[in-house]
Scaffold this active site. Structure first.
Site, PDB file in Angstrom:
ATOM      1  N   CYS A   4      36.440  50.002  15.464  1.00  0.00           N
ATOM      2  CA  CYS A   4      35.993  49.732  16.833  1.00  0.00           C
ATOM      3  C   CYS A   4      34.475  49.681  16.901  1.00  0.00           C
ATOM      4  O   CYS A   4      33.911  49.073  17.813  1.00  0.00           O
ATOM      5  CB  CYS A   4      36.546  50.779  17.791  1.00  0.00           C
ATOM      6  SG  CYS A   4      36.232  52.471  17.292  1.00  0.00           S
TER       7      CYS A   4
ATOM      8  N   SER B 170      43.778  48.111  22.134  1.00  0.00           N
ATOM      9  CA  SER B 170      43.141  46.942  22.738  1.00  0.00           C
ATOM     10  C   SER B 170      42.850  47.161  24.213  1.00  0.00           C
ATOM     11  O   SER B 170      43.522  47.942  24.902  1.00  0.00           O
ATOM     12  CB  SER B 170      44.041  45.710  22.583  1.00  0.00           C
ATOM     13  OG  SER B 170      45.185  45.821  23.421  1.00  0.00           O
TER      14      SER B 170
ATOM     15  N   ALA C  68      47.793  53.882  17.249  1.00  0.00           N
ATOM     16  CA  ALA C  68      48.323  53.117  16.122  1.00  0.00           C
ATOM     17  C   ALA C  68      48.390  53.947  14.861  1.00  0.00           C
ATOM     18  O   ALA C  68      48.701  53.453  13.800  1.00  0.00           O
ATOM     19  CB  ALA C  68      47.444  51.883  15.882  1.00  0.00           C
TER      20      ALA C  68
ATOM     21  N   GLU D 274      40.150  54.708  24.702  1.00  0.00           N
ATOM     22  CA  GLU D 274      39.232  54.315  23.624  1.00  0.00           C
ATOM     23  C   GLU D 274      39.611  52.893  23.234  1.00  0.00           C
ATOM     24  O   GLU D 274      40.536  52.675  22.450  1.00  0.00           O
ATOM     25  CB  GLU D 274      39.356  55.265  22.429  1.00  0.00           C
ATOM     26  CG  GLU D 274      38.894  56.677  22.707  1.00  0.00           C
ATOM     27  CD  GLU D 274      37.390  56.810  22.860  1.00  0.00           C
ATOM     28  OE1 GLU D 274      36.672  55.821  22.574  1.00  0.00           O
ATOM     29  OE2 GLU D 274      36.922  57.886  23.269  1.00  0.00           O
TER      30      GLU D 274
END
Length: 506
Positions: free
Chosen positions: A297, A242, A194, A263
């Protein structure tokens, strides 16, 4: 949120790839863009303009859909980006494969020198790049600069590592034989993320007369990501995002026997025991739960408190929440900015409603703030059972669920019962408990902390997690091996040929 797809033959040295963010929405007619306002004139220092190319493979381009980047602090448009077409993706892969032939011939220490120059280029622009992160992602300014600093630190780490990578020379059981373990770069690495890279990376390559396609970029949607995942020319696909999408990427890559590095999500817990130093607990819990507005995260989402300290910790944390300075992320005094998108605001509200329905009590926060942008109140919810569905759901927003426990065994079990296994922390002075926490019956996470919060990992240690977090590792330690292929080499320097199992030919 759109994604940036990067193709690279550069060894990736631990970067969690969070330097430039793009909060993309559909292109719309507008009378002004922030890039044209005097207040944001600094954007042009980065070579940005009203319309920007979303493809780089040695040359800049982008013939696909035009999308607009919006500032989450006020939802005003910043600038536009031209995404990649499938034809441009194909062109980029071909150029990257050709660039590999050049890069593979360069000795590792020389490649390290290129990475050093990338770090230096980032240092020169660190403040303006940090401001861009703040403007586009919504992070506060110091966190934006910190993201770029992390990239710089990784570059420094890589420079040293480029002279130390090697495999062992092993003792052979056969006389006159040598057994060597060799490590070589895996090849073409595709990164689905992202976040984006700064222009400085490409400038450095060109200044060293290297093909810019060594580190290529294609901004696009699911079509580009699917193509990359299916592409047998891409030796490793690294995905950050996600768990739901990561699972699809992993299955697609595995179907062609490619490599993947994932990840994914985290449902991280801080466990506070009766002997904990509360002067450490309170700032740790606040920092880890509201930092980046809950959009890390490694954000703390579950705060487990021993019954003897539950009430006093909740009171102190709630008091600290009310003192968090909320405002424009590029204001140096702000500690808490907006959520990245309106979709995240909707998820925030939905999670609070579910928590209430499942028996939770909102201690503080719980509302969308009445101001421009995607601002919500940092929220604390108590009273939920440890196995409530919403507690087991990772919502990427600033909601902290407080749970009350009685025993160590209970707390450790609750930490491990969620599907994700990224980061975890305990606060205690009991050294026996510390080593039980670090041991086989302790935390099942990839990051296991004591007396520090769940966020704030260092690049010197491997970053990543277990279970639905994906199992990937980036940063430090021996994580570089994930971007390499290993060969076991046997060299016979004798005049004999001993065969396996003692077989002999007459």
């Amino acid at each position: 949120m759109q994604r940036c797809f990067t193709l690279s033959v550069v060894r990736y040295w631990a970067l969690r790839k969070k330097v430039l963010t793009f909060n993309f929405q559909q292109s719309a007619a507008m009378s002004t863009l922030l890039i044209n306002e005097p207040k944001y004139a600094w954007l042009k220092e980065l070579g940005l303009s009203e319309d920007n190319d979303g493809v780089y493979n040695g040359t800049w381009g982008g013939k696909g859909e035009v999308i607009t980047s919006y500032c989450p602090a006020n939802n005003e448009p910043i600038a536009r980006v031209r995404q990649a077409t499938m034809a441009e993706y194909e062109e980029t892969v071909q150029k990257c494969r050709e660039a590999w032939k050049v890069w593979a011939d360069i000795p590792a220490p020389k490649r390290g020198e290129i990475v050093r120059q990338i770090g230096d280029a980032l240092r020169k622009k660190i403040k303006v790049l940090g401001s861009l992160v703040s403007l586009e992602m919504g992070k506060i300014y110091v966190e934006g600069v910190g993201e770029v600093q992390e990239y710089v630190d990784v570059c420094d780490y890589a420079v040293g590592l480029s002279r130390m990578i090697g495999g062992p020379v092993l003792p052979s059981e056969r006389p006159g034989h040598a057994l060597i373990e060799m490590w070589n770069p895996v090849g073409l690495v595709g990164i689905i993320t992202a976040f984006n890279f700064p222009v400085a990376v490409y400038e450095v390559l060109e200044q060293n007369n290297l093909p810019g396609a060594i580190c290529s970029m294609t901004c696009g949607g699911a079509d580009i990501g699917t193509a990359m995942s299916k592409d047998e020319r891409v030796d490793l696909v690294s995905f950050t995002g996600s768990t739901h999408v990561g699972k699809m990427v992993a299955m697609t890559v595995q179907e062609r026997f490619g490599r993947n590095l994932l990840e994914l999500g985290g449902n991280n817990a801080i466990i506070v025991f009766e002997d904990a130093d509360l002067s450490l607990v309170v700032p740790s819990a606040v920092f880890a739960s509201v930092g980046t507005a809950g959009q890390r995260c490694t954000t703390t989402r579950r705060l487990m408190l021993h019954e003897s300290v539950h009430d006093v910790v909740v009171e102190r944390v709630a008091k600290a929440y009310k003192q968090v300075r909320i405002g424009d992320p590029w204001d140096r005094n702000t500690l808490y900015g907006p959520l990245h998108t309106q979709q995240a605001v909707d998820q925030y509200l939905a999670a609070i409603n579910q928590a209430k329905q499942q028996g939770g009590t909102v201690v503080c926060g719980g509302k969308v703030m009445d101001r421009p942008g995607n601002y919500v109140e940092p929220t604390i919810i108590t009273g939920l059972p440890h196995d409530a569905p919403i507690v087991h759901t990772e919502t990427f927003v600033p909601i902290l669920y407080v749970l009350k426990f009685k025993t160590e065994e209970e707390a450790f079990a609750w930490n491990n019962e969620v599907k994700q296994g990224l980061s975890s922390s305990i606060f205690t002075k009991d050294m026996g408990r510390v080593f039980r926490w670090l041991g086989p019956k302790g935390s099942d996470c990839g990051i296991v902390n004591v007396n520090i919060p769940t966020s704030g990992a260092e690049i010197g240690g491997a970053f990543g997690g277990e279970k639905h977090t994906g199992g990937g590792r980036e940063s430090g330690s021996d994580s570089w091996k994930q971007y390499m292929r290993r060969s076991t080499c046997t060299i016979n320097y004798s005049k004999d040929l001993p065969l396996a199992q003692g077989i002999k030919f007459e």
